[in-house]
Design a protein around this motif. Structure first.
Motif, PDB file in Angstrom:
ATOM      1  N   THR A 240       0.842  -1.196   0.000  1.00  0.00           N
ATOM      2  CA  THR A 240       0.000   0.000   0.000  1.00  0.00           C
ATOM      3  C   THR A 240       0.877   1.245   0.000  1.00  0.00           C
ATOM      4  N   GLY A 241       0.241   2.413  -0.141  1.00  0.00           N
ATOM      5  CA  GLY A 241       0.954   3.657   0.073  1.00  0.00           C
ATOM      6  C   GLY A 241       1.173   4.500  -1.175  1.00  0.00           C
ATOM      7  N   MET A 242       2.060   5.484  -1.031  1.00  0.00           N
ATOM      8  CA  MET A 242       2.266   6.518  -2.041  1.00  0.00           C
ATOM      9  C   MET A 242       3.417   6.234  -3.012  1.00  0.00           C
ATOM     10  N   LEU A 243       4.176   5.157  -2.806  1.00  0.00           N
ATOM     11  CA  LEU A 243       5.223   4.720  -3.746  1.00  0.00           C
ATOM     12  C   LEU A 243       6.183   5.853  -4.110  1.00  0.00           C
ATOM     13  N   PRO A 244       7.036   6.280  -3.192  1.00  0.00           N
ATOM     14  CA  PRO A 244       7.964   7.387  -3.484  1.00  0.00           C
ATOM     15  C   PRO A 244       8.825   7.168  -4.715  1.00  0.00           C
ATOM     16  N   PHE A 245       9.159   5.917  -5.038  1.00  0.00           N
ATOM     17  CA  PHE A 245      10.043   5.660  -6.173  1.00  0.00           C
ATOM     18  C   PHE A 245       9.439   6.109  -7.500  1.00  0.00           C
ATOM     19  N   VAL A 246       8.117   6.284  -7.552  1.00  0.00           N
ATOM     20  CA  VAL A 246       7.481   6.731  -8.794  1.00  0.00           C
ATOM     21  C   VAL A 246       7.985   8.119  -9.192  1.00  0.00           C
ATOM     22  N   PHE A 247       8.358   8.938  -8.208  1.00  0.00           N
ATOM     23  CA  PHE A 247       8.805  10.304  -8.493  1.00  0.00           C
ATOM     24  C   PHE A 247      10.320  10.385  -8.722  1.00  0.00           C
ATOM     25  N   GLU A 248      11.013   9.267  -8.617  1.00  0.00           N
ATOM     26  CA  GLU A 248      12.462   9.271  -8.788  1.00  0.00           C
ATOM     27  C   GLU A 248      12.849   9.180 -10.260  1.00  0.00           C
ATOM     28  N   ASP A 249      14.006   9.729 -10.582  1.00  0.00           N
ATOM     29  CA  ASP A 249      14.531   9.608 -11.947  1.00  0.00           C
ATOM     30  C   ASP A 249      14.668   8.134 -12.323  1.00  0.00           C
ATOM     31  N   GLY A 250      14.324   7.826 -13.554  1.00  0.00           N
ATOM     32  CA  GLY A 250      14.478   6.460 -14.033  1.00  0.00           C
ATOM     33  C   GLY A 250      13.279   5.569 -13.801  1.00  0.00           C
ATOM     34  N   PHE A 251      12.220   6.100 -13.187  1.00  0.00           N
ATOM     35  CA  PHE A 251      11.036   5.263 -12.974  1.00  0.00           C
ATOM     36  C   PHE A 251      10.432   4.839 -14.318  1.00  0.00           C
ATOM     37  N   PRO A 297       6.217 -19.741 -12.481  1.00  0.00           N
ATOM     38  CA  PRO A 297       4.968 -19.024 -12.740  1.00  0.00           C
ATOM     39  C   PRO A 297       4.681 -18.820 -14.221  1.00  0.00           C
ATOM     40  N   THR A 298       3.412 -18.634 -14.510  1.00  0.00           N
ATOM     41  CA  THR A 298       2.945 -18.294 -15.846  1.00  0.00           C
ATOM     42  C   THR A 298       2.609 -16.813 -15.914  1.00  0.00           C
ATOM     43  N   ILE A 299       2.323 -16.362 -17.113  1.00  0.00           N
ATOM     44  CA  ILE A 299       1.854 -14.975 -17.265  1.00  0.00           C
ATOM     45  C   ILE A 299       0.569 -14.762 -16.461  1.00  0.00           C
ATOM     46  N   GLY A 300      -0.287 -15.774 -16.421  1.00  0.00           N
ATOM     47  CA  GLY A 300      -1.502 -15.659 -15.613  1.00  0.00           C
ATOM     48  C   GLY A 300      -1.199 -15.466 -14.140  1.00  0.00           C
ATOM     49  N   ASP A 301      -0.177 -16.147 -13.635  1.00  0.00           N
ATOM     50  CA  ASP A 301       0.229 -15.948 -12.238  1.00  0.00           C
ATOM     51  C   ASP A 301       0.690 -14.517 -11.997  1.00  0.00           C
ATOM     52  N   TRP A 302       1.404 -13.954 -12.966  1.00  0.00           N
ATOM     53  CA  TRP A 302       1.874 -12.569 -12.843  1.00  0.00           C
ATOM     54  C   TRP A 302       0.698 -11.601 -12.851  1.00  0.00           C
ATOM     55  N   HIS A 303      -0.269 -11.834 -13.734  1.00  0.00           N
ATOM     56  CA  HIS A 303      -1.480 -10.999 -13.725  1.00  0.00           C
ATOM     57  C   HIS A 303      -2.164 -11.078 -12.364  1.00  0.00           C
ATOM     58  N   ASP A 304      -2.294 -12.288 -11.827  1.00  0.00           N
ATOM     59  CA  ASP A 304      -2.906 -12.443 -10.509  1.00  0.00           C
ATOM     60  C   ASP A 304      -2.134 -11.664  -9.452  1.00  0.00           C
ATOM     61  N   HIS A 305      -0.824 -11.782  -9.491  1.00  0.00           N
ATOM     62  CA  HIS A 305       0.000 -11.115  -8.479  1.00  0.00           C
ATOM     63  C   HIS A 305      -0.122  -9.599  -8.583  1.00  0.00           C
ATOM     64  N   LEU A 306      -0.178  -9.078  -9.796  1.00  0.00           N
ATOM     65  CA  LEU A 306      -0.331  -7.629  -9.971  1.00  0.00           C
ATOM     66  C   LEU A 306      -1.613  -7.114  -9.331  1.00  0.00           C
ATOM     67  N   SER A 307      -2.611  -7.971  -9.202  1.00  0.00           N
ATOM     68  CA  SER A 307      -3.891  -7.553  -8.617  1.00  0.00           C
ATOM     69  C   SER A 307      -3.876  -7.576  -7.102  1.00  0.00           C
ATOM     70  N   THR A 308      -2.757  -7.985  -6.480  1.00  0.00           N
ATOM     71  CA  THR A 308      -2.715  -8.107  -5.027  1.00  0.00           C
ATOM     72  C   THR A 308      -1.939  -6.983  -4.354  1.00  0.00           C
ATOM     73  N   ALA A 309      -1.495  -5.993  -5.103  1.00  0.00           N
ATOM     74  CA  ALA A 309      -0.922  -4.777  -4.513  1.00  0.00           C
ATOM     75  C   ALA A 309      -1.985  -3.694  -4.536  1.00  0.00           C
ATOM     76  N   PHE A 310      -1.982  -2.844  -3.500  1.00  0.00           N
ATOM     77  CA  PHE A 310      -3.053  -1.851  -3.347  1.00  0.00           C
ATOM     78  C   PHE A 310      -2.524  -0.447  -3.081  1.00  0.00           C
ATOM     79  N   PRO A 311      -1.560   0.034  -3.877  1.00  0.00           N
ATOM     80  CA  PRO A 311      -1.113   1.412  -3.688  1.00  0.00           C
ATOM     81  C   PRO A 311      -2.192   2.401  -4.137  1.00  0.00           C
ATOM     82  N   GLU A 312      -1.935   3.671  -3.893  1.00  0.00           N
ATOM     83  CA  GLU A 312      -2.921   4.705  -4.231  1.00  0.00           C
ATOM     84  C   GLU A 312      -3.189   4.750  -5.731  1.00  0.00           C
TER      85      GLU A 312
END
Length: 456
Positions: A240-251, A297-312
């Motif tokens: 969860t949260g505001m993900l400070p790395f998004v504002f860093e160079d190279g994101f 893992p498969t691509i489907g597993d990765w899609h599933d995993h991407l759905s389990t993070a809850f940042p803003e």
């Protein structure tokens, strides 16, 4: 939360890091193919008792799902249970305690989005009248304890309900007692994704303030305007949260993939949900996941995993705006209008970024921390209130919508969908503050009155 659907074809193994990034790259679309997806949740209650219906009881959630099939919705099963519906207007799914969600279809314009929302609400209200069921448009159950709420028969929820208390104090509240409205939007390239991610993350607390609508907990004021937003501050710090790395160079895609690889897993799906809570997707990539030894893992597993993070703000093959409390029909239409106006026109995107580009990471965290309690009275850098900022941002969004020039049959463009937010800013009162005025005034402290004043 996402409803897992069976794969329509082969689900290839992840062979390289490029396979991880391909999900993000595959989301890139030219501007003429950008679409709008809107998700909104609502609380379901029995009219006679205000009780939340269970899945299996007579007239409960299963009956509601079955009732909707008369409108052409097709059942989606998990085992023997219908746990979702799919149709031309997207998907209907269940949150953990029976909160009812429409995940709308990707549409070209806001006129279509609001019409889709209207169709869905007409349908659920028609079935609800037959079952003695009503619906609340709020961000938080106003009067229910956790132990009063049912649990829907979805395997991933069993895993999450066990895991949440290990990592935070309010994860069960997030699952059982909250509702939100979200907007899903497209990007043209990695650079375009970065611009949109940064702006939307910076302004997500402003959206939280404008849509703050969760001031009650267990029948009384809770001291917050968006308690739903407060809940996310102690749900699970790893996801969860505001993900400070998004504002860093190279994101970019690589950095977000690294973040997701560091987010602990919840599950893997192998003819059912396998509990992998707290385990590492990196270990899964190396064939070292203890619960699936030797499997990769498969691509489907990765899609599933991407759905389990809850940042803003969340990246999948599109960007999800996650800051708003649930609310009534006009605010369901207003949320995508706010973000489309800012993100789908280059001039608007540049103008809005000019307002926030000087904000520091400390500014982002402070504003995010203030908003759940203060709403529009929170302050940005240099002492400017979010109410003042909102006025400027809404003007920019309106110009962005004007430039899009999506006209309906009556000759109106999309700017009218911002009207509820204009009214909030003009009054200086968030939806939560209006509810608190009613509670302390006309309701005389009777929280039961919310079932009339906040219903769909």
């Amino acid at each position: 939360m996402s409803t897992r659907k069976a794969s329509d074809g082969e689900d290839p193994l992840i062979e390289s890091r490029e396979d991880l990034l391909s999900v993000f790259v595959g989301g890139e679309k030219p501007k003429d193919r950008w679409r709008i997806g809107t998700e909104h949740e609502k609380f379901v209650f029995f009219e006679d008792s205000h009780r939340a219906p269970s899945y299996e009881e007579r007239g409960g959630i299963h009956a509601l799902l079955i009732g909707l099939t008369k409108y052409g919705w097709r059942p989606v099963y998990e085992g023997e249970n219908i746990i979702a519906l799919e149709g031309e207007d997207g998907n209907v799914s269940l949150e953990p305690a029976g909160q009812f969600e429409l995940s709308g279809a990707p549409l070209d314009n806001l006129h279509q989005t609001c019409a889709e929302t209207g169709r869905h609400l007409e349908q659920v209200k028609a079935i609800g009248e037959k079952l003695g069921i009503g619906y609340l448009g709020l961000g938080l159950w106003p009067d229910k304890r956790r132990d009063e709420l049912p649990i829907m028969p979805k395997g991933r929820y069993d895993i999450m309900l066990r895991h949440m208390p290990r990592v935070g104090t309010m994860g069960l509240d997030m699952m059982l007692r909250t509702c939100t409205v979200q907007t899903n939007l497209d990007y043209a390239s990695e650079a375009d994704m970065v611009r949109k991610f940064r702006l939307s993350l910076a302004l997500q607390p402003l959206a939280t303030a404008l849509f703050a609508n969760s001031p009650f907990l267990e029948g009384k004021p809770n001291g917050f305007l968006s308690y739903r937003s407060h809940i996310w501050t102690d749900t699970d710090p790893h996801r969860t949260g505001m993900l400070p790395f998004v504002f860093e160079d190279g994101f970019g895609y690589e950095r977000y993939a690294d973040y997701m690889l560091d987010v602990p897993m919840y599950f893997a799906f192998r003819d059912g949900y396998v509990d992998a809570a707290g385990l590492s997707f990196r270990d899964f990539m190396d064939g070292k996941l203890p619960v699936l030894p030797g499997e990769r893992p498969t691509i489907g597993d990765w899609h599933d995993h991407l759905s389990t993070a809850f940042p803003e703000v969340r990246l999948k093959s599109f960007l999800e705006m996650r800051g708003a409390d649930g609310g009534p029909h006009d605010r369901i239409c207003a949320l995508p209008a706010f973000w489309v106006g800012l993100l789908y026109d280059d001039s608007a995107l540049d103008a809005a970024w000019d307002l926030v580009k000087h904000w520091t990471i400390e500014d982002h965290h402070r504003i995010r921390a203030e908003v759940p309690k203060l709403g529009l009275r929170a302050t940005g850098p240099r002492g400017r209130s979010l109410r003042d900022l909102a006025e400027i941002v809404l003007d920019i969004a309106a110009e962005g919508l004007k430039a899009r020039a999506r006209i309906n049959g009556a000759g109106d463009d999309e700017r009218g969908f911002l009207a509820p937010l204009r009214e909030i800013v003009a009054s200086g009162k968030t939806p939560a503050e209006r509810l608190l005025d009613l509670y302390h005034g006309a309701w005389g402290g009777d929280i039961g009155r919310v079932y009339q004043d906040a219903r769909f």
